[in-house]
Design an enzyme around this catalytic site. Structure first.
Site, mmCIF file in Angstrom:
data_model
loop_
_atom_site.group_PDB
_atom_site.id
_atom_site.type_symbol
_atom_site.label_atom_id
_atom_site.label_comp_id
_atom_site.label_asym_id
_atom_site.label_seq_id
_atom_site.Cartn_x
_atom_site.Cartn_y
_atom_site.Cartn_z
ATOM 1 N N ASP A 1 73.572 22.599 -9.479
ATOM 2 C CA ASP A 1 72.472 23.973 -9.298
ATOM 3 C C ASP A 1 72.146 23.874 -7.807
ATOM 4 O OD1 ASP A 1 72.899 23.917 -12.027
ATOM 5 O OD2 ASP A 1 70.451 23.860 -12.280
ATOM 6 N N ASP B 1 69.785 19.917 -18.812
ATOM 7 C CA ASP B 1 70.868 20.649 -19.194
ATOM 8 C C ASP B 1 72.242 20.272 -18.695
ATOM 9 O OD1 ASP B 1 69.725 21.513 -16.828
ATOM 10 O OD2 ASP B 1 70.469 23.769 -16.957
ATOM 11 N N HIS C 1 68.350 21.941 -4.298
ATOM 12 C CA HIS C 1 67.595 21.800 -5.496
ATOM 13 C C HIS C 1 66.426 21.266 -5.710
ATOM 14 C CE1 HIS C 1 67.641 23.638 -9.697
ATOM 15 N NE2 HIS C 1 67.970 22.617 -10.304
#
Length: 301
Positions: free
Chosen positions: A210, A64, A140
């Site tokens: 992220d 993503d 992450h």
């Protein structure tokens, strides 16, 4: 400084939402940050010129944040691009892109330069006369970096009237703008502050997505003007945030507060929620200057 959010939702693209991608304009440079599916379509919708993008920064190798890159690279070729394109991202990104180009026999019309990252310490990865970019190591499930973009201080602005009043020759003007005092023929020293005006204060932007809640970023982003910090979940799903190494809106606001940021932009929302307004409500209880990122929004600072 202008930030255009092309996409800011987690996981999969949907009819009305797009995965992570954004464009930062700083000192007349355009930086593409992450490149989820649909990025090139969003670039067109937001009337951003493909040809002005020369540097792409990929945070990590999750789809993503990455799956739109090969399509964007290919479209650049179809448009006849000849300018070099620099891609910054985790080790493996070069192999990933070149394999796709090789198997589809779609070699670019321009040169691709890959800058692969492995360090778990913050490092400068781009610098020119006006802008410097350094990594922000994040926490992450895979190796991930955020990015800190900083304008370099501009030269001081010459006060022409003052310079002429003191009879200073134009040959010294650049020296004055660089911050130097001037010694006149009679021996008097004219302080620079009397000959110049303060330049525009340099701006800074931190992209953090992220990541789990991670206070190790605080020294790197201290006093940042604008912080984009992922807020995948609300505090009611804090346990899920910890499990997946993501952050809540409350945690993003806490980082902004402790970093003494001027503005916080939220994004990377989980699509499990009906709307994004609760993210702002939650964050605003901790940090006052909260902005909601959303696809197609543009912020000027």
């Amino acid at each position: 400084m202008q930030l255009t959010i092309l996409g800011c939702y987690a996981a999969t693209p949907r009819t009305l939402t797009n995965p992570t991608s954004q464009v930062l304009e700083m000192r007349n440079r355009l930086f593409l940050i992450d490149c989820g599916e649909g990025t090139q379509v969003q670039l067109r919708k937001n009337k951003i010129k493909f040809s002005k993008i020369n540097h792409v920064f990929i945070s990590h190798l999750h789809g993503d944040h990455l799956y739109g890159l090969i399509g964007t690279i290919s479209t650049f070729s179809l448009l006849g691009r000849t300018t070099d394109l620099h891609i910054y991202g985790p080790k493996g990104i070069k192999e990933l892109i070149l394999l796709q180009l090789k198997l589809t026999e779609s070699w670019t019309t321009y040169s691709l330069f890959f800058h692969e990252l492995e360090s778990k310490e913050s490092e400068v990865i781009f610098e020119d006369q006006k802008v410097i970019v350094r990594t922000i190591p994040l926490d992450h499930r895979v190796y991930t970096n955020g990015y800190l973009f900083q304008e370099k201080p501009a030269e001081r602005k010459l006060n022409i009237e003052a310079a002429e009043e003191y009879g200073i020759h134009v040959a010294y003007y650049q020296k004055i703008k660089n911050g130097s005092d001037i010694t006149l023929d009679d021996g008097r020293v004219i302080e620079n502050e009397k000959l110049t005006f303060d330049p525009i204060q340099p701006m800074s932007y931190a992209f953090c997505s992220d990541t789990a809640y991670n206070e190790s970023v605080l020294p790197i982003i201290k006093d940042v003007d604008v912080l984009y910090h992922e807020s995948t979940f609300l505090d009611s799903e804090a346990a899920l945030a910890r499990k997946t190494l993501h952050s809540t809106a409350k945690e993003a606001a806490t980082i902004a507060l402790k970093a003494n940021a001027k503005h916080l932009i939220l994004g990377h929302y989980s699509t499990r929620y009906d709307g994004i307004e609760p993210f702002k409500t939650e964050a605003a209880e901790v940090f006052p200057n909260v902005l909601l990122g959303d696809d197609g929004l543009s912020f000027e600072f």
